[in-house]
Design a protein around this motif. Sequence first.
Motif, mmCIF file in Angstrom:
data_model
loop_
_atom_site.group_PDB
_atom_site.id
_atom_site.type_symbol
_atom_site.label_atom_id
_atom_site.label_comp_id
_atom_site.label_asym_id
_atom_site.label_seq_id
_atom_site.Cartn_x
_atom_site.Cartn_y
_atom_site.Cartn_z
ATOM 1 N N SER A 187 57.773 6.584 72.020
ATOM 2 C CA SER A 187 56.593 7.274 71.933
ATOM 3 C C SER A 187 56.312 7.359 73.166
ATOM 4 O O SER A 187 56.521 7.027 74.496
ATOM 5 N N GLY A 188 55.248 8.759 73.502
ATOM 6 C CA GLY A 188 54.098 9.313 74.624
ATOM 7 C C GLY A 188 54.002 8.051 75.594
ATOM 8 O O GLY A 188 54.271 7.076 76.797
ATOM 9 N N PRO A 189 53.417 7.162 74.671
ATOM 10 C CA PRO A 189 51.961 6.326 75.789
ATOM 11 C C PRO A 189 53.074 4.915 75.886
ATOM 12 O O PRO A 189 53.215 4.198 76.690
ATOM 13 N N ALA A 190 54.832 4.517 74.916
ATOM 14 C CA ALA A 190 55.924 3.554 75.970
ATOM 15 C C ALA A 190 56.105 4.037 77.447
ATOM 16 O O ALA A 190 56.285 3.456 78.791
ATOM 17 N N GLU A 194 66.454 6.815 84.207
ATOM 18 C CA GLU A 194 66.478 8.089 82.973
ATOM 19 C C GLU A 194 65.497 9.071 82.648
ATOM 20 O O GLU A 194 66.101 10.382 82.745
ATOM 21 N N ILE A 195 63.910 8.589 82.623
ATOM 22 C CA ILE A 195 63.170 9.392 82.630
ATOM 23 C C ILE A 195 63.513 10.497 83.392
ATOM 24 O O ILE A 195 62.846 12.033 83.525
ATOM 25 N N LYS A 196 63.890 10.417 84.810
ATOM 26 C CA LYS A 196 63.992 11.154 86.430
ATOM 27 C C LYS A 196 64.711 12.361 85.300
ATOM 28 O O LYS A 196 64.783 13.073 86.075
ATOM 29 N N GLU A 197 65.899 11.300 85.502
ATOM 30 C CA GLU A 197 67.348 12.626 84.910
ATOM 31 C C GLU A 197 67.203 12.989 83.575
ATOM 32 O O GLU A 197 66.905 14.574 84.497
ATOM 33 N N HIS A 198 65.698 12.815 83.338
ATOM 34 C CA HIS A 198 65.598 14.294 82.021
ATOM 35 C C HIS A 198 64.595 14.678 82.755
ATOM 36 O O HIS A 198 63.952 16.244 82.280
ATOM 37 N N ILE A 212 59.849 14.436 77.680
ATOM 38 C CA ILE A 212 61.011 13.030 78.063
ATOM 39 C C ILE A 212 60.821 11.893 77.449
ATOM 40 O O ILE A 212 61.955 11.620 76.029
ATOM 41 N N ALA A 213 59.250 11.244 76.347
ATOM 42 C CA ALA A 213 59.676 10.492 75.725
ATOM 43 C C ALA A 213 60.203 11.355 74.319
ATOM 44 O O ALA A 213 61.272 10.072 73.277
ATOM 45 N N LYS A 214 59.988 11.651 73.850
ATOM 46 C CA LYS A 214 60.491 12.606 72.404
ATOM 47 C C LYS A 214 61.878 12.791 72.625
ATOM 48 O O LYS A 214 62.858 11.831 71.486
#
Length: 229
Positions: A49-52, A20-24, A42-44
């Motif tokens: 959260s960004g750290p997550a 999912e991160i790569k898709e964003h 991407i976290a937003k």
Amino acid sequence: MGKSDTATPRERYRAQVRAEIKEHAWQQIATAGASALSLNAIAKQMGVSGPALYRYFAGRDELITELIRDAYRSLADTLGATAAEGADLSGLAHVLRGWALADPHRYFLLYGTPVPGYHAPDDTTAISSEIMATLLTACAALVPEAPEAREVQEVQEVQEATEAPFAAHLEKHRAWAGDHPAPPAALHLAMSFWTRMHGVLSLELAGHLTGMRFDPDRLFAAELDALLP
């Protein structure tokens, strides 16, 4: 049984989040380019959260590296499968163009302007070497076979007198070809193919041919015909 069949629920969840991160990330690249890629953005979008996100990718560079590996793997597999089906250099050229047109942002991540401040790790070149090996094999099939051992010295003497300077230069600077046994003529053809095909593709995908009002399909075909022996 595949790896996904033996993965634990935790591992499957991690793989899903990374995907999912790569898709964003690809969506960001399509909108603003790879240089604007941001894990915090991407976290937003994902509502975390960004750290997550840093539990899945250590930083922007690691994410870019993963995208580059995926892109190289896709192109290497696409060309490799096409070659295995018996395609010649012309067939590989058209598959390369189709792959590039299908996702220009993926193409430019590999062959466009380098991302400022990013340095790809050495292991990313291993996959790109597979691509070049496929092309070298196709090029070697189009040039005369290597001479018998007893004829090598005589042929080398003739080549030294008649061979194009750049082809002779490539024979002494062939690290880019790895351990592929392609003869000098195949090296020259592969390098000419790589530079000319990417030159046309880069201009087309960047929109530089649009205002010239001619068919880029025909330009690509003409450049390819001019390359083939």
